[in-house]
Design a protein around this motif. Sequence first.
Motif, PDB file in Angstrom:
ATOM      1  N   UNK A  54       0.760  -1.092  -0.063  1.00  0.00           N
ATOM      2  CA  UNK A  54      -0.317  -0.223  -0.340  1.00  0.00           C
ATOM      3  C   UNK A  54       0.810   1.535  -0.180  1.00  0.00           C
ATOM      4  N   UNK A  55       1.029   1.967  -0.901  1.00  0.00           N
ATOM      5  CA  UNK A  55       1.970   3.269  -0.978  1.00  0.00           C
ATOM      6  C   UNK A  55       1.076   4.681  -0.793  1.00  0.00           C
ATOM      7  N   UNK A  56       0.096   3.961  -0.498  1.00  0.00           N
ATOM      8  CA  UNK A  56      -0.712   5.254   0.009  1.00  0.00           C
ATOM      9  C   UNK A  56      -2.196   5.063   0.835  1.00  0.00           C
ATOM     10  N   UNK A  57      -1.993   4.561   2.490  1.00  0.00           N
ATOM     11  CA  UNK A  57      -3.723   4.704   2.204  1.00  0.00           C
ATOM     12  C   UNK A  57      -4.012   5.122   3.586  1.00  0.00           C
ATOM     13  N   UNK A  58      -3.588   7.134   2.797  1.00  0.00           N
ATOM     14  CA  UNK A  58      -4.516   8.069   3.708  1.00  0.00           C
ATOM     15  C   UNK A  58      -5.714   8.298   3.653  1.00  0.00           C
ATOM     16  N   UNK A  59      -6.525   7.563   2.601  1.00  0.00           N
ATOM     17  CA  UNK A  59      -7.983   8.087   2.507  1.00  0.00           C
ATOM     18  C   UNK A  59      -8.847   6.855   3.464  1.00  0.00           C
ATOM     19  N   UNK A  60      -8.083   5.449   3.393  1.00  0.00           N
ATOM     20  CA  UNK A  60      -9.165   4.962   4.258  1.00  0.00           C
ATOM     21  C   UNK A  60      -9.617   5.600   5.798  1.00  0.00           C
ATOM     22  N   UNK A  61     -11.074   5.995   5.702  1.00  0.00           N
ATOM     23  CA  UNK A  61     -11.531   6.408   7.035  1.00  0.00           C
ATOM     24  C   UNK A  61     -11.538   6.310   8.171  1.00  0.00           C
ATOM     25  N   UNK A  62     -11.062   4.513   8.779  1.00  0.00           N
ATOM     26  CA  UNK A  62     -10.694   4.174  10.562  1.00  0.00           C
ATOM     27  C   UNK A  62     -10.334   3.347  10.269  1.00  0.00           C
ATOM     28  N   UNK A  63     -10.220   2.627  11.174  1.00  0.00           N
ATOM     29  CA  UNK A  63      -9.467   1.027  11.339  1.00  0.00           C
ATOM     30  C   UNK A  63     -10.298   0.204  10.645  1.00  0.00           C
ATOM     31  N   UNK A  64     -11.699   0.495  10.715  1.00  0.00           N
ATOM     32  CA  UNK A  64     -11.944  -0.867  10.418  1.00  0.00           C
ATOM     33  C   UNK A  64     -11.882  -1.555   8.661  1.00  0.00           C
ATOM     34  N   UNK A  65     -11.002  -0.127   7.744  1.00  0.00           N
ATOM     35  CA  UNK A  65     -11.243  -0.079   6.434  1.00  0.00           C
ATOM     36  C   UNK A  65      -9.942  -1.167   6.959  1.00  0.00           C
ATOM     37  N   UNK A  66      -9.847  -1.991   5.689  1.00  0.00           N
ATOM     38  CA  UNK A  66      -8.337  -2.586   5.547  1.00  0.00           C
ATOM     39  C   UNK A  66      -8.401  -2.976   3.896  1.00  0.00           C
ATOM     40  N   UNK A  67      -7.426  -2.924   3.167  1.00  0.00           N
ATOM     41  CA  UNK A  67      -7.312  -3.789   1.670  1.00  0.00           C
ATOM     42  C   UNK A  67      -5.647  -4.164   1.921  1.00  0.00           C
ATOM     43  N   UNK A  68      -6.151  -5.631   0.792  1.00  0.00           N
ATOM     44  CA  UNK A  68      -4.946  -5.780   0.967  1.00  0.00           C
ATOM     45  C   UNK A  68      -4.738  -6.958  -0.689  1.00  0.00           C
ATOM     46  N   UNK A  77     -10.915  -5.055  -0.562  1.00  0.00           N
ATOM     47  CA  UNK A  77     -10.967  -3.619   0.891  1.00  0.00           C
ATOM     48  C   UNK A  77     -12.154  -4.594   1.710  1.00  0.00           C
ATOM     49  N   UNK A  78     -11.694  -4.736   3.301  1.00  0.00           N
ATOM     50  CA  UNK A  78     -12.341  -5.769   3.591  1.00  0.00           C
ATOM     51  C   UNK A  78     -12.969  -4.488   4.569  1.00  0.00           C
ATOM     52  N   UNK A  79     -14.726  -4.480   5.448  1.00  0.00           N
ATOM     53  CA  UNK A  79     -14.549  -3.586   6.673  1.00  0.00           C
ATOM     54  C   UNK A  79     -15.604  -4.573   7.034  1.00  0.00           C
ATOM     55  N   UNK A  80     -14.751  -4.808   8.411  1.00  0.00           N
ATOM     56  CA  UNK A  80     -15.333  -5.189   9.376  1.00  0.00           C
ATOM     57  C   UNK A  80     -16.740  -4.004  10.165  1.00  0.00           C
ATOM     58  N   UNK A  81     -17.364  -4.858  10.841  1.00  0.00           N
ATOM     59  CA  UNK A  81     -18.055  -4.362  12.220  1.00  0.00           C
ATOM     60  C   UNK A  81     -18.547  -3.062  10.863  1.00  0.00           C
ATOM     61  N   UNK A  82     -19.904  -3.094   9.543  1.00  0.00           N
ATOM     62  CA  UNK A  82     -20.184  -1.934   9.022  1.00  0.00           C
ATOM     63  C   UNK A  82     -21.192  -1.323  10.130  1.00  0.00           C
ATOM     64  N   UNK A  83     -20.844  -0.279   9.312  1.00  0.00           N
ATOM     65  CA  UNK A  83     -22.334   0.693  10.219  1.00  0.00           C
ATOM     66  C   UNK A  83     -22.972   1.491   8.633  1.00  0.00           C
ATOM     67  N   UNK A  84     -23.831   1.581   8.507  1.00  0.00           N
ATOM     68  CA  UNK A  84     -24.996   2.135   7.517  1.00  0.00           C
ATOM     69  C   UNK A  84     -24.677   3.074   6.812  1.00  0.00           C
ATOM     70  N   UNK A  85     -23.838   4.203   6.955  1.00  0.00           N
ATOM     71  CA  UNK A  85     -22.610   5.088   6.788  1.00  0.00           C
ATOM     72  C   UNK A  85     -21.821   4.784   5.737  1.00  0.00           C
ATOM     73  N   UNK A  86     -22.062   3.205   5.653  1.00  0.00           N
ATOM     74  CA  UNK A  86     -20.981   2.750   4.380  1.00  0.00           C
ATOM     75  C   UNK A  86     -21.325   2.227   3.563  1.00  0.00           C
ATOM     76  N   UNK A  87     -22.158   2.734   3.628  1.00  0.00           N
ATOM     77  CA  UNK A  87     -22.991   2.537   2.318  1.00  0.00           C
ATOM     78  C   UNK A  87     -22.829   3.634   1.154  1.00  0.00           C
ATOM     79  N   UNK A  88     -23.061   2.465   0.274  1.00  0.00           N
ATOM     80  CA  UNK A  88     -22.166   3.496  -1.158  1.00  0.00           C
ATOM     81  C   UNK A  88     -21.594   2.829  -2.100  1.00  0.00           C
ATOM     82  N   UNK A  89     -21.372   3.371  -3.494  1.00  0.00           N
ATOM     83  CA  UNK A  89     -20.755   2.198  -4.494  1.00  0.00           C
ATOM     84  C   UNK A  89     -19.120   2.082  -4.492  1.00  0.00           C
ATOM     85  N   UNK A  90     -18.264   0.682  -3.976  1.00  0.00           N
ATOM     86  CA  UNK A  90     -16.882   0.886  -3.984  1.00  0.00           C
ATOM     87  C   UNK A  90     -16.750   0.591  -5.351  1.00  0.00           C
TER      88      UNK A  90
END
Lengths: 115, 112
Positions: A54-68, A77-90
């Motif tokens: 990961x050359x730049x992960x500065x856009x990940x909103x919090x530690x619930x988001x992770x990518x490999x 792209x992995x999202x833990x403990x999803x919240x309603x605010x995570x609803x979007x197009x990825x």
Amino acid sequence: GAGVSQTPSNKVTEKGKYVELRCDPISGHTALYWYRQSLGQGPEFLIYFQGTGAADDSGLPNDRFFAVRPEGSVSTLKIQRTERGDSAMYLCASSLQGKASTEAFFGQGTRLTVV
Amino acid sequence: AQKVTQAQTEISVVEKEDVTLDCVYETRDTTYYLFWYKQPPSGELVFLIRRNSFDEQNEISGRYSWNFQKSTSSFNFTITASQVVDSAVYFCAPDYGQNFVFGPGTRLSVLP
């Protein structure tokens, strides 16, 4: 296929659950990007890979988001403990070298809905 | 964060009219690239044009042309003789070296 492939195309999950979103970049593209797009807005940068790292992960909103991207090709792209605010197009994109001079090619996205 | 402004939220034109989409960006960099992407109703972002910050010569590619002015940080995009298939959301996206920064988009509707 020749383009960037994202699966699933749609994902509905319950609040609090874990989700994984997959991206298959164009073969030979070393750079891979994840973006998130909410309705009526422009895509928002999440993370950029050059090869396996990961050359730049500065856009990940919090530690619930992770990518490999363990082998430098497919990314998850992995999202833990999803919240309603995570609803979007990825959106996932890849480019040949990841330099600013090269255009990125986007997949059709995964629409995530958290209920 | 470096900001991108697309002041036109929505534009409607009649087929065959020319239409210009405005983009103003902020940058502290001296070297960067500028892109325009199109997002049709299908949702997939499609690359349209690219310009580097070294060259302010304006160009034409088919029905597309662009006006880049570094002094005012503007990168406007024009579609000549618009067609119904041009209906989409258009995003201006500077690339400062690591990733694209997308503007909020302009929704273009081309009416028959």
